[in-house]
Structures are given as C-alpha cells and as structure tokens.
Design an enzyme around this catalytic site. Structure first.
Site, mmCIF file in Angstrom:
data_model
loop_
_atom_site.group_PDB
_atom_site.id
_atom_site.type_symbol
_atom_site.label_atom_id
_atom_site.label_comp_id
_atom_site.label_asym_id
_atom_site.label_seq_id
_atom_site.Cartn_x
_atom_site.Cartn_y
_atom_site.Cartn_z
ATOM 1 N N ASP A 101 17.200 -11.991 -15.389
ATOM 2 C CA ASP A 101 16.668 -10.888 -16.188
ATOM 3 C C ASP A 101 17.740 -10.030 -16.859
ATOM 4 O O ASP A 101 17.536 -9.522 -17.961
ATOM 5 C CB ASP A 101 15.728 -10.012 -15.352
ATOM 6 N N HIS A 183 -4.777 23.455 20.268
ATOM 7 C CA HIS A 183 -5.260 22.393 21.179
ATOM 8 C C HIS A 183 -6.750 22.156 20.966
ATOM 9 O O HIS A 183 -7.455 21.699 21.868
ATOM 10 C CB HIS A 183 -4.993 22.753 22.644
ATOM 11 N N SER A 309 -23.586 9.763 -0.931
ATOM 12 C CA SER A 309 -23.913 8.648 -0.047
ATOM 13 C C SER A 309 -24.942 7.775 -0.738
ATOM 14 O O SER A 309 -25.829 8.276 -1.439
ATOM 15 C CB SER A 309 -24.464 9.166 1.283
ATOM 16 N N VAL A 316 -22.440 15.650 0.610
ATOM 17 C CA VAL A 316 -21.304 16.004 -0.244
ATOM 18 C C VAL A 316 -20.067 15.748 0.614
ATOM 19 O O VAL A 316 -19.648 16.600 1.397
ATOM 20 C CB VAL A 316 -21.356 17.468 -0.719
ATOM 21 N N ARG A 349 26.938 -8.676 -0.710
ATOM 22 C CA ARG A 349 25.758 -8.729 -1.574
ATOM 23 C C ARG A 349 24.799 -9.805 -1.135
ATOM 24 O O ARG A 349 25.200 -10.927 -0.818
ATOM 25 C CB ARG A 349 26.182 -9.025 -3.025
ATOM 26 N N THR A 355 13.992 -7.715 -5.206
ATOM 27 C CA THR A 355 12.529 -7.742 -5.301
ATOM 28 C C THR A 355 11.908 -6.533 -4.611
ATOM 29 O O THR A 355 10.873 -6.030 -5.032
ATOM 30 C CB THR A 355 11.969 -9.052 -4.702
#
Length: 475
Positions: A101, A183, A309, A316, A349, A355
């Site tokens: 590329d 809690h 629903s 809601v 490397r 990717t």
C-alpha cells in the site's frame, strides 16, 4: 431478494459502517482507508519538498511545482483513492500491481506529477520520492496525522457536548434533594444536581488527560532500523537527526529520536488509555442513570412515534443509556487491546501491528456512538422531584448520622450507640426520633436543633458544590 450494493449501509459487515453510519460519518475523514491514503500522500509530498530544501541534494522545485505537490493531497478525492488502490491490487499500464500500500502511494505521486502541467520533467523527481524511507516512516506519521484531528475535532467535542448536558442538569437541579445509596442502602441525602456535577467534573478531568496525550503524539523518520543508515550512506555530511526532528515537528507532532524500524507507540497507548478513562466515567453514569430510571427518580421525555416495547405499549425504556453502555464497553475492549498490542514488536519489526492499527477507527467509532447516545439520553431525562422527596420522607433513619454527630459535639460519648439502638435494622419514624430527643439531657436550643432536622434538608452544601465546576480549570 434484490442484491444490495456493497456501498449500501445495509450490506456493511460492521455496524459502525452500517446501522450507525450516520453517527460515525464525522470520522470518515480520519478513519477511512482513503483518509490514510491521503495522509500518506501528504507525508511523501512534504518530505520531497523538505529534501529539495537541503543544500546537499540536487533537487530544485519551482513554486509551481511545490504547489502541484501540495495539490496531490489537498485535492485528493475518490478518483485518487481508487487509483492508489488499483496500483496496489491490479496495476496500470505503466506499473505492475505492488501488493504494497505504501509503494502504491509512491507510484501514485509519480503518475500525478507526470500529469501535472506545472511539473517540468517529472521523472527527475522519481528517485527522490520515498528517498531513504521505510514504510513505517510514512505510516507512523500518517496515522498520527489522522488520529490527532480525529480526537481534537470529533471525539473531544462530542465529550464536551455530554459534559454540557451534565452541567446543565447540575445547575438546574442543584438544590433538588435525593436519597443517596451507599452499598445499595439508604444513606446521607445528596442533591441530584450535585451528583451530576460530580460526573461532569470527572469527565472534565479525563478530557484534560485526553488533550494532554493527544498533544504528545510523536513520530519517527529514521529509516529501516531507526539508524538513518540509508540517509547517511547517501549524504554523510547532512545532520539527518536534525532534519528528521524538524520534519516531524513541521507536521505538528513531537519527535521520537530512539526507535527501531517502528515507532514504539507508547504515545498512542497513552491516548487510548486516556480515552478509556473518559469512557469509564460515562459507563458509570450510564449504569447509575439506568438505576435512577428504574427507581422512578428520573422520567424520560417521550419521542413522538417511538416504540418502547414491541408488546408493552406503555414502556419508555432507557435505551440510549443501554446503547451507550454497550458501545463504550466495546470501545474499551478495543482500546485496551490496541494499547497493549501496538507497543510490542518482535525484534526491530514485525508486521502484525499493521492490521491491528487499521482498527483504531472502529474503536473511535464505538466511542463516538456511545458519547452521542449518552448526550441524547441526558437530554430526555426529567428528575421526578415528587418521588425523590417521598422516598426521603419515608426513610427518616438517614438523619441518624446528623443526630449522633450533634450529640458528639455536645460531649455525649454514647451518641453513636444511642442512635444505632434506635435505628439499625428497624423501621423508625420521625416521631421515634423526637421521642428520643425529649429524653436527652441537652439544652432547649440543642433539642430544637435536633427537632429541626429533616431528611430533605440534610444535604449539607450540596447545592454550593455545583459551583466547583466553574472553578475547575480543566473542566
């Protein structure tokens, strides 16, 4: 069934380019493959100009030729992107398919410069395009040229919108008392506005971390093993380290001097971690708001025509916060993986990171979807002050902390135990407290002070704390 075009969002493999394509569209200039191609063209073109500016090189560029080089990326469009792809995968009459590329970008510049009427003898420039570079020199710079504005121009403004909604709620309901829960149990009251201010302040601090990490993005341009070997072999008298630092900084990036072939990517890792910090704040908010809706502390404005629903017409649902939670969780999973992966490379490397880095855009996309959904959800919620006050009044035991603290002030060494015996594990009323007050050996003024206590009034300086948002520099 009629076949769908591959470009139709309904045929997209990933929801970020399909179902949520409208929401992720602002990232296209920074996260698409064509955007990466354009950034690579920019790096190669500007590098060629910088080489021409060296006294040591025999390249000369007229003003018109410099403009033509700039046009190669400034005017980069869909036709250009398709040509780059064709050079990579199919080849042209002039060039065989590169299957690479970055090499395709080099050939693209050759083609476009050859077509330009402003460039005299374009072939004389061919040896200097990508001169002494390794692909990673181009890629690491290009990726940061995309990541940096994606964060500055898309993600941070989206987070700022969320914080604005939080700040508005904090200011509007700064004095609205609400039972707190520690809690999961009834605890000292707070105000709804103060709780929103806490989230706004946290988010502001995380945004500061993101800005700092984004400003610290750094690039390398040092050749195949990070030693400038090819450059020095060609022109040993040029200070290539100074050249590299100047070039990288000209792109708006910091310079990393010590590298292998790859940029170590610690800078990207720090940015991904900072984004995770902001996402964690919003995940905490999403889950709390879901509970507030469940407890009827928050109502939600309905949207005309919207279905909650498929079978229960009254519903809601807090779908925006649920959607945000899912997308931010996915984003964090991706960001954690990216932060860990991009900082590793076998020896000098290996290509596995290549990717992986192509998925940065997907992680950012899930962030952006989450931010938008949280903002939308916050714009719909309406605090139910009546329910909040009713629950406060139905939980009088929460003033026990205030009672034992006032009694301690008066020197009562058994204050905590006295209130504990009255309240722990028992259903008590405000009258039970007042009966206790009548039995205490305290002055009339203290007794009146105790009798004036109420759950709704026991919020300390919660409303004043909202003002801290104005004094926090990062926010």
């Amino acid at each position: 069934m009629t076949d769908l075009s591959r470009n139709d969002p309904l045929s997209a493999v990933s929801p970020v380019d399909g179902r949520y394509a409208r929401r992720t569209a602002p990232l296209v200039p920074y996260a698409s493959e064509s955007a990466l191609m354009r950034a690579r063209v920019r790096v190669e073109a500007e590098y060629l100009v910088s080489l021409a500016d060296l006294d040591a090189t025999p390249i000369s560029l007229s003003d018109a030729e410099r403009t033509a080089l700039g046009d190669c990326y400034e005017s980069f469009d869909g036709d250009d992107a398709r040509l780059v792809k064709r050079l990579e995968t199919e080849g042209t009459e002039q060039y065989s398919a590169t299957n690479h590329d970055v090499k395709a970008v080099e050939y693209f510049l050759r083609v476009r410069l050859g077509e330009s009427t402003e460039v005299k003898d374009a072939e004389r420039l061919h040896p200097w395009i990508h001169f002494g570079l390794t692909s990673e020199d181009v890629n690491n710079l290009s990726q940061r040229l995309l990541v940096k504005p994606a964060v500055d121009d898309v993600l941070l403004p989206a987070l700022a919108d969320v914080r604005d909604e939080l700040t508005s709620l904090a200011q509007s309901y700064r004095g609205t008392p609400m039972l707190a829960r520690t809690h999961g149990q009834p605890a000292t009251p707070t105000t709804f506005g103060k709780e929103m201010a806490v989230v706004a302040a946290r988010l502001g601090r995380q945004m500061g971390r993101i800005r700092e990490a984004n400003d610290a993005l750094s690039g390398k341009l040092a050749g195949a093993s990070g030693t400038y070997a090819a450059h020095v072999a060609a022109y040993p008298d040029v200070d290539w380290r100074v050249f590299s630092e100047s070039f990288v900084q000209s792109l708006g990036l910091r310079h990393t001097a010590l590298t292998t072939q790859v940029n170590p990517c610690d800078d990207l890792s720090a940015l991904f971690d900072a984004l995770r910090g902001a996402n964690n704040v919003l995940l905490d908010l999403d889950r709390d708001v879901w509970l507030y809706v469940s407890d009827r502390y928050l109502g939600q404005r309905t949207v005309e025509g919207e279905t909650g629903s498929s079978t229960m017409p009254h519903k809601v649902n807090p779908i925006d916060f649920e959607n945000s939670e899912g997308n931010l969780s996915k984003a964090n999973s991706d960001l954690t993986f990216l932060a860990d992966y991009v900082t590793t490379s076998r020896l000098q490397r290996d290509l596995s990171d290549s990717t992986v880095k192509r998925n940065i855009g997907a992680a950012f996309a899930h962030c952006l979807i989450g931010y938008g959904k949280t903002e939308t959800g916050l714009g719909k919620v309406v605090p139910n002050e009546k329910v909040m006050r009713e629950e406060l009044e139905a939980t009088p035991e929460i003033i026990g902390e205030a009672v034992q603290t006032i009694l301690r002030r008066e020197g009562d060494t058994d204050a905590y135990e006295r209130v504990k015996e009255l309240t722990r594990g028992r259903d008590v009323t405000i009258e039970d407290f007042r009966a206790l007050f009548d039995e205490l050996d305290v002055s009339a003024d203290v007794r009146e002070e105790l009798r004036a206590l109420s759950p709704a009034g026991y919020t300390g300086v919660a409303d004043e704390l909202v003002g801290e948002l104005d004094r926090d520099g990062e926010n």
